[in-house]
Design a protein around this motif. Sequence first.
Motif: not given
Length: 412
Positions: A299, A301-305, A29
């Motif tokens: 949000d 979109n779980r990938t952005r959590w 990240g």
Amino acid sequence: MQDQKFGPQAGQDAAKAGGLAAAAAATAGAGAQPSITAPANYIRPLRHGVDSLYLSFPGAIDREVALGLQELKQLAQSGYEQEQALATYYNGDQLFMVAPRGRGRFAFVLEDNWFRLELSNASAGVLPLAHVQVRSEYLTAVGVEEAISSLESLVPEFGQPTGPATVSRIDLFVDFTTAADPTSFPGAHWVKRCRKRDIHEDRDYITGISFGAGNEISARLYDKTREIQKSGKDYLKPLWAAQGWQEDETVWRMEFQVRREGLPQELKGPAQDAVTLLGPLWRYLTAEWLRLAVPQDSDENRTRWPVHPLWQALAGVWDVPPEAAPLVRAEKTRAPSDEAIFKAGMWGLTSFMAREGITRADEGLGEFLHALQAFHDGPNSPASQSLEAYLNRKVRAKARRYNVRIRDHDED
């Protein structure tokens, strides 16, 4: 399941530019890299390393060795313990029990407390010379690099390798304590590449969670202190204690199992080269394949959590390379401990003493031995063998299973 890639597009671009380590850094990240100590209020790492390692050695077995192993294998299949006891392969001071059957297409299986070797026969063709499991206790004692070096010296005793060993399977782990219950997070908090998630319970107590069981990559998060009550791996306790662990604390283990099909291409070369990339592999597994996230209502979109702090700390543990445990010496033999022997032996002795109304240890031992001799050697004995013959047979059979050399009288 789709083929796993080593990181997202950013990681792949970094890999092209600067190799695997750069790819791993990209997958972590945009924020600061977690360290082994932060955030300290979530976990306390105790140990991390390789728990299981399976290696494949290309090549062909020596024909004379194959003939000798075939004879030992036939002895192991005998119905007589005296002949089974001879099914032992000697390699210097290392003794391997030869199993009565092979495994799959491998003709021979040899075992001791360090290794389990599966060897192909002389006509195996496309099979490798050897497929080897390195035992967890030995890995704990010496570390993965030395374990590979030991095998690179051992395997040529059986045949001619035609190339370096490669990894068939590797299990990476972190042992840690935490005030939180890591199994209590709802399933929706886990962002994962696999579909399957299983909860494991013992009398309503959740002992662990597994992810992707049976796939080329799988993971387990479980109560290791509870597990070693069954496995008997007490050699781990002093290693934990050296890092501040107390007996009343629960130790959790986060473990990833990666089979060869799930390994990134960079780890499919020589095993000695692959083990230098285990830190980046852990980074990929904890950033791309599985992570514990903090749900965001705003949000979908779980990938952005964002990553949960507990998971952030776990992901950073492998930033520090593991070291071999300084407090452990792994025996080559599989002999039982004094505790196991004497607990088992006490049953017969105490039962005899209770039956005879004896309470004194010296009297009980003497009378027990006298009765044992009479049972085997008396004129009306129901036993099929003399005591001497019975003990000789049983001791030799168990010595084979324990990888212990019998010292005969003529060797004294």
